[in-house]
Design an enzyme around this catalytic site. Structure first.
Site, PDB file in Angstrom:
ATOM      1  N   ASP A  42      23.181   5.963  68.470  1.00 26.10           N
ATOM      2  CA  ASP A  42      22.953   6.999  67.050  1.00 26.10           C
ATOM      3  C   ASP A  42      23.657   8.112  67.177  1.00 26.10           C
ATOM      4  OD1 ASP A  42      20.714   5.134  66.660  1.00 26.10           O
ATOM      5  OD2 ASP A  42      19.311   5.817  67.896  1.00 26.10           O
ATOM      6  N   LYS A  64      28.081   6.494  64.533  1.00 30.15           N
ATOM      7  CA  LYS A  64      29.095   5.422  64.656  1.00 30.15           C
ATOM      8  C   LYS A  64      29.236   4.850  63.005  1.00 30.15           C
ATOM      9  CE  LYS A  64      26.827   3.039  67.578  1.00 30.15           C
ATOM     10  NZ  LYS A  64      25.878   3.835  67.757  1.00 30.15           N
ATOM     11  N   GLY A  70      20.822   0.552  64.002  1.00 37.80           N
ATOM     12  CA  GLY A  70      20.451   0.993  62.547  1.00 37.80           C
ATOM     13  C   GLY A  70      21.539   2.254  62.462  1.00 37.80           C
ATOM     14  N   HIS A  71      22.444   1.843  61.436  1.00 39.77           N
ATOM     15  CA  HIS A  71      23.305   2.911  61.044  1.00 39.77           C
ATOM     16  C   HIS A  71      23.078   3.626  59.614  1.00 39.77           C
ATOM     17  CE1 HIS A  71      25.424   1.089  64.399  1.00 39.77           C
ATOM     18  NE2 HIS A  71      25.511  -0.149  63.735  1.00 39.77           N
ATOM     19  N   GLN A 117      25.048   0.092  69.655  1.00 39.28           N
ATOM     20  CA  GLN A 117      24.643   0.837  70.661  1.00 39.28           C
ATOM     21  C   GLN A 117      25.530   1.804  71.265  1.00 39.28           C
ATOM     22  OE1 GLN A 117      23.925  -3.272  70.226  1.00 39.28           O
ATOM     23  NE2 GLN A 117      22.496  -2.189  68.911  1.00 39.28           N
TER      24      GLN A 117
HETATM   25  P1  GDP Z   1      24.564   5.112  64.632  1.00 39.78           P
HETATM   26  O1  GDP Z   1      23.698   4.309  64.861  1.00 39.78           O
HETATM   27  O2  GDP Z   1      25.409   5.806  65.726  1.00 39.78           O
HETATM   28  O3  GDP Z   1      25.519   4.816  63.372  1.00 39.78           O
HETATM   29  O4  GDP Z   1      23.749   6.555  64.069  1.00 39.78           O
HETATM   30  P2  GDP Z   1      22.444   6.720  63.288  1.00 39.78           P
HETATM   31  O5  GDP Z   1      23.061   6.398  61.831  1.00 39.78           O
HETATM   32  O6  GDP Z   1      21.529   5.894  63.761  1.00 39.78           O
HETATM   33  O7  GDP Z   1      22.072   8.051  63.551  1.00 39.78           O
HETATM   34  C1  GDP Z   1      23.092   9.341  63.384  1.00 39.78           C
HETATM   35  C2  GDP Z   1      22.184  10.069  62.019  1.00 39.78           C
HETATM   36  O8  GDP Z   1      23.090  11.185  62.058  1.00 39.78           O
HETATM   37  C3  GDP Z   1      22.275   9.616  60.605  1.00 39.78           C
HETATM   38  O9  GDP Z   1      21.057  10.038  60.104  1.00 39.78           O
HETATM   39  C4  GDP Z   1      23.742  10.266  60.114  1.00 39.78           C
HETATM   40  O10 GDP Z   1      23.411  10.113  58.659  1.00 39.78           O
HETATM   41  C5  GDP Z   1      23.604  11.523  60.813  1.00 39.78           C
HETATM   42  N1  GDP Z   1      24.858  11.983  60.952  1.00 39.78           N
HETATM   43  C6  GDP Z   1      25.905  11.566  61.286  1.00 39.78           C
HETATM   44  N2  GDP Z   1      27.003  12.551  61.557  1.00 39.78           N
HETATM   45  C7  GDP Z   1      26.256  13.832  61.432  1.00 39.78           C
HETATM   46  C8  GDP Z   1      26.843  15.279  61.478  1.00 39.78           C
HETATM   47  O11 GDP Z   1      27.755  15.502  61.888  1.00 39.78           O
HETATM   48  N3  GDP Z   1      25.776  16.030  60.969  1.00 39.78           N
HETATM   49  C9  GDP Z   1      24.543  15.672  60.696  1.00 39.78           C
HETATM   50  N4  GDP Z   1      23.656  16.610  60.363  1.00 39.78           N
HETATM   51  N5  GDP Z   1      24.028  14.372  60.622  1.00 39.78           N
HETATM   52  C10 GDP Z   1      24.933  13.670  60.754  1.00 39.78           C
HETATM   53  P1  IMO Z   2      22.697   2.018  67.387  1.00 35.96           P
HETATM   54  O1  IMO Z   2      23.796   0.988  67.120  1.00 35.96           O
HETATM   55  C1  IMO Z   2      19.528   3.654  69.936  1.00 35.96           C
HETATM   56  C2  IMO Z   2      17.718   0.538  72.602  1.00 35.96           C
HETATM   57  C3  IMO Z   2      16.295   0.178  72.426  1.00 35.96           C
HETATM   58  C4  IMO Z   2      15.765   0.268  74.052  1.00 35.96           C
HETATM   59  C5  IMO Z   2      17.053  -0.691  74.486  1.00 35.96           C
HETATM   60  C6  IMO Z   2      16.957  -2.010  74.437  1.00 35.96           C
HETATM   61  O2  IMO Z   2      22.123   2.284  66.253  1.00 35.96           O
HETATM   62  O3  IMO Z   2      23.219   3.093  68.188  1.00 35.96           O
HETATM   63  P2  IMO Z   2      17.131  -3.965  72.510  1.00 35.96           P
HETATM   64  O4  IMO Z   2      16.168  -4.168  71.365  1.00 35.96           O
HETATM   65  O5  IMO Z   2      18.433  -3.844  72.052  1.00 35.96           O
HETATM   66  O6  IMO Z   2      16.877  -5.002  73.386  1.00 35.96           O
HETATM   67  O7  IMO Z   2      16.385  -2.790  73.200  1.00 35.96           O
HETATM   68  O8  IMO Z   2      18.275  -0.443  73.605  1.00 35.96           O
HETATM   69  N1  IMO Z   2      18.458   0.365  71.481  1.00 35.96           N
HETATM   70  C7  IMO Z   2      19.022   1.396  70.780  1.00 35.96           C
HETATM   71  N2  IMO Z   2      19.023   2.806  70.988  1.00 35.96           N
HETATM   72  N3  IMO Z   2      20.488   3.006  68.912  1.00 35.96           N
HETATM   73  C8  IMO Z   2      20.600   1.630  68.897  1.00 35.96           C
HETATM   74  O9  IMO Z   2      21.571   1.262  68.281  1.00 35.96           O
HETATM   75  C9  IMO Z   2      20.103   0.719  70.062  1.00 35.96           C
HETATM   76  N4  IMO Z   2      20.016  -0.679  69.942  1.00 35.96           N
HETATM   77  C10 IMO Z   2      19.195  -0.772  71.214  1.00 35.96           C
HETATM   78  O10 IMO Z   2      15.632   1.543  71.927  1.00 35.96           O
HETATM   79  O11 IMO Z   2      15.885   1.209  74.509  1.00 35.96           O
HETATM   80 MG    MG Z   3      21.651   4.099  65.043  1.00 38.74          MG
END
Ligand code: GDP
Ligand code: IMO
Ligand code: MG
Length: 427
Positions: free
Chosen positions: A13, A16, A40-41, A223
């Site tokens: 999170d 990416k 989850g992106h 991840q």
């Molecule tokens: P990922 O799994 O690595 O793609 O990240 P996620 O989407 O799960 O979580 C990142 C969150 O931060 C998302 O809600 C993005 O929209 C948000 N985000 C990404 N870059 C920035 C930033 O530079 N500033 C802020 N405020 N939010 C950001």
């Molecule tokens: P993105 O791509 C954050 C965590 C779960 C749990 C562990 C194992 O959005 O960064 P799993 O269901 O993969 O067997 O769970 O890994 N986990 C993540 N945490 N971001 C993710 O993906 C994750 N994918 C798995 O919360 O601790």
């Molecule tokens: Mg994510």
């Protein structure tokens, strides 16, 4: 032309999805190489929000060919739900390509994921419950079901029967669950075959030819480094290879093809699920980061655990991934703090550690050693040039950069595609 890898530097999170989407108009292919719909992106384009799980984040760029690589585990019901959801919003998903070697998440593996977690009780991993662990376990045990098995009904039934022989014993006798009928599983899987067929390819060959033809391939990791099954905080990890090495095995592209490795690093730290987290905050400061950064899971909606930036983790990510560039995200979330703590090392039983401790026991007992950097108050979300950042925000970036062993090339100042400060072009 090169292959470029994007990986998460911390526990996921980091942003990416946004980083991948941003590069969309400069690449020809975006390949997801590991994980599944545990990811989850959130990608924000001109105020419109998209939550992607199984589809590569390149799907939102019209000219990109999105590829689901062999290293991914695919839940077909989720795949087509996501495709239909995007199509309904006017996103063209017709270019999507799926590796014939990717493994399928069978419905019984989702059941097993959930019942095993319940069974583990206080020792649970806190998985997303999407069947990820059991499906990778089947792959390694050589009882997995692959995309290509859908095209041979006889083989498919044989494989599902084989996989269920032991699982049905475990489901009924250990977990007190009902027996799964192989025929029902096969029927459910075959229900997707007509939609799957046109998108399946030998993706390793496809990507090799694309690279030979001078096209650019972006390998998008799900991840992150500390969730990697080898290099993460085992056993509190996911079951795939989320580091750069996984980009090769999960796509069929050779290491010699890769010339840039970009790690996405949040300006503070978050984690979902169980496991050690040295800089975790259990006080108002943690709540502040959660609220300001909107740190709630895109996949499960769980509140993310929050803590200060950890330079030991940054250095570790640089080392195991061979990072050439960092993208430091969410700097805007740190605005308004008097002082910003940064963890520069750990104290483990009176001994200072500047690198990740060798054992998990030590990592569990690591107490962060902090340096406190001066904060800033100005709203930075509209800033697009490094020189326009407040002096203390610039100093934060430069100080962190000095600690993590690779340059910071992009700084995120907001969620939208355009809300970034670029110091060095990534492509
Ligand atoms: P990922 O799994 O690595 O793609 O990240 P996620 O989407 O799960 O979580 C990142 C969150 O931060 C998302 O809600 C993005 O929209 C948000 N985000 C990404 N870059 C920035 C930033 O530079 N500033 C802020 N405020 N939010 C950001
Ligand atoms: P993105 O791509 C954050 C965590 C779960 C749990 C562990 C194992 O959005 O960064 P799993 O269901 O993969 O067997 O769970 O890994 N986990 C993540 N945490 N971001 C993710 O993906 C994750 N994918 C798995 O919360 O601790
Ligand atoms: Mg994510």
């Amino acid at each position: 032309m090169p292959a470029i890898v994007i990986v998460g530097a911390q526990w996921g999170d980091e942003g990416k999805g946004k980083a991948t989407d941003q590069l969309g108009n400069r690449v020809d292919y975006v390949v997801k190489f590991n994980g599944g719909n545990n990811a989850g992106h959130t990608v924000v384009v001109g105020g419109d929000k998209y939550a992607l799980h199984l589809l590569p984040s390149g799907i939102l760029t019209p000219a990109v060919t999105p590829v689901i690589g062999n290293g991914v585990v695919v839940d077909l019901a989720v795949l087509f739900d996501e495709v239909d959801g995007l199509e309904a919003r006017g996103v063209d998903t017709s270019r999507l390509v799926l590796s014939a070697n990717a493994h399928l998440i069978a419905p019984y593996n989702c059941v097993l994921d959930k019942v095993t977690e319940r069974f583990l009780g206080s020792r649970r991993i806190g998985t997303t419950g999407r069947g990820i662990g059991p499906t990778y376990a089947d792959k390694m045990n050589r009882v997995g079901i692959r995309v290509q098995d859908l095209f041979d009904e006889k083989i498919l039934l044989q494989k599902v029967e084989g996989a269920l022989e032991l699982k049905n014993q475990v489901l009924t006798k250990v977990y007190n669950r009902r027996m799964v009928d192989p025929g029902e599983v096969v029927d459910e899987l075959l229900g997707f075959v007509d939609r799957v067929r046109p998108m399946v390819a030998d993706t390793s060959l496809l990507l090799e030819r694309a690279l030979d033809a001078g096209q650019t391939v972006l390998l998008e990791g799900g991840q992150a480094t500390l969730l990697d099954v080898d290099h993460g905080t085992y056993p509190f990890v996911t079951s795939s290879s989320a580091t750069t090495g996984g980009a090769c095995t999960g796509s069929g592209i050779a290491p010699t093809r890769i010339d840039r490795v970009v790690a996405i690093l949040k300006a503070y730290t978050t984690r979902v699920g169980e496991g050690p987290f040295p800089t975790e905050l259990h006080d108002a400061a943690g709540e502040h980061l959660r609220k300001t950064g909107w740190e709630y899971g895109t996949t499960t909606g769980r509140p993310r655990r929050c803590g200060w930036f950890d330079a030991v983790i940054g250095r570790y990510a640089a080392r195991v991934n061979g990072v050439t560039d960092f993208v430091l995200t969410k700097l805007d979330v740190l605005t308004g703090l008097e002082r910003v703590p940064v963890c520069v090392g750990y104290d483990v039983g009176g001994v200072r550690h500047d690198e990740m401790p060798m054992t998990q026991t030590d990592f569990h007992h690591a107490t962060p050693i902090y340096e406190h950097l001066p904060g800033w108050w100005e709203d930075i979300s509209g800033v697009r040039s490094f020189d326009d950042l407040p002096a203390n925000a610039q100093a934060y970036v430069r100080t962190v950069e000095g600690m993590i062993g690779a340059r910071i090339s992009v700084v995120g100042v907001g969620p939208d595609r355009d809300e970034s400060v670029v110091l060095h072009d990534l492509i």
